[in-house]
Write a protein that holds these residues in place. Structure first.
Motif, PDB file in Angstrom:
ATOM      1  N   SER A  12      44.778  25.795  45.140  1.00  0.00           N
ATOM      2  CA  SER A  12      44.825  27.102  44.471  1.00  0.00           C
ATOM      3  C   SER A  12      43.824  28.102  45.049  1.00  0.00           C
ATOM      4  O   SER A  12      43.550  29.128  44.430  1.00  0.00           O
ATOM      5  N   GLN A  13      43.280  27.806  46.236  1.00  0.00           N
ATOM      6  CA  GLN A  13      42.321  28.706  46.885  1.00  0.00           C
ATOM      7  C   GLN A  13      42.477  28.621  48.400  1.00  0.00           C
ATOM      8  O   GLN A  13      42.939  27.606  48.926  1.00  0.00           O
ATOM      9  N   THR A  72      37.427  31.947  52.878  1.00  0.00           N
ATOM     10  CA  THR A  72      37.763  33.188  52.170  1.00  0.00           C
ATOM     11  C   THR A  72      37.698  34.399  53.090  1.00  0.00           C
ATOM     12  O   THR A  72      38.095  35.488  52.700  1.00  0.00           O
ATOM     13  N   HIS A 100      52.754  28.347  47.742  1.00  0.00           N
ATOM     14  CA  HIS A 100      51.992  29.599  47.766  1.00  0.00           C
ATOM     15  C   HIS A 100      52.936  30.720  48.183  1.00  0.00           C
ATOM     16  O   HIS A 100      53.817  30.517  49.001  1.00  0.00           O
ATOM     17  N   HIS A 106      48.619  32.030  42.484  1.00  0.00           N
ATOM     18  CA  HIS A 106      47.314  31.514  42.053  1.00  0.00           C
ATOM     19  C   HIS A 106      46.306  32.652  41.897  1.00  0.00           C
ATOM     20  O   HIS A 106      45.845  33.219  42.898  1.00  0.00           O
ATOM     21  N   GLY A 144      43.200  34.840  41.754  1.00  0.00           N
ATOM     22  CA  GLY A 144      41.922  34.771  42.451  1.00  0.00           C
ATOM     23  C   GLY A 144      42.000  34.227  43.868  1.00  0.00           C
ATOM     24  O   GLY A 144      40.997  34.215  44.578  1.00  0.00           O
ATOM     25  N   MET A 145      43.169  33.770  44.296  1.00  0.00           N
ATOM     26  CA  MET A 145      43.293  33.208  45.659  1.00  0.00           C
ATOM     27  C   MET A 145      43.500  34.363  46.636  1.00  0.00           C
ATOM     28  O   MET A 145      44.561  34.981  46.679  1.00  0.00           O
ATOM     29  N   LYS A 146      42.430  34.659  47.407  1.00  0.00           N
ATOM     30  CA  LYS A 146      42.484  35.812  48.309  1.00  0.00           C
ATOM     31  C   LYS A 146      41.752  35.510  49.602  1.00  0.00           C
ATOM     32  O   LYS A 146      40.891  34.622  49.669  1.00  0.00           O
TER      33      LYS A 146
END
Length: 127
Positions: free
Chosen positions: A41-42, A46, A66, A117, A119-121
């Motif tokens: 989920s991430q 990042t 995703h 998801h 916050g997944m950036k």
């Protein structure tokens, strides 16, 4: 006499083709895309830096789906804003797959996010 010259030129041409087809290429000299890996989920990274004109490989390391698009998360709110010069991104991962984005032809910082998801950036810095 003309036949001998013609056969000699033909043989020389075939040898030239053979040697040029069998040349050795150093694998390190082949450009490789920068990679960004995704977990359940991430994004694992990042932030990634991509040379201008190159592409980015997005790799789904798990079996989670995703949907990656241009934009980012602002807290819990998706912001699908595409920066000027960013390549169009709309990719559907089913898990354990890899897709390529780009090329990134404009210098700057570009945002990608997963619509599934929160916050997944990912920030893509192009230099």
């Amino acid at each position: 006499m003309n036949k001998k010259i013609l056969i000699g030129l033909l043989a020389l041409s075939l040898i030239t083709v053979l040697f040029s087809a069998c040349r050795v290429i150093d694998a390190n000299s082949i450009p490789k895309n920068v990679a960004a890996h995704m977990g359940a989920s991430q994004f694992i990274e990042t932030e990634v830096t991509v040379p201008k004109g190159q592409k980015l490989d997005l790799i789904d390391n798990v079996s989670a789906p995703h949907v990656i698009k241009n934009g980012t998360w602002n807290g819990s709110t998706p912001d699908p804003t595409k920066e000027p010069g960013a390549p169009d991104v709309s990719l559907n991962f089913t898990g354990g797959d890899k897709m390529t984005v780009g090329p990134f032809n404009t210098a700057g910082t570009f945002k990608l996010f997963c619509t599934i998801h929160g916050g997944m950036k990912l920030s893509v810095i192009v230099k």
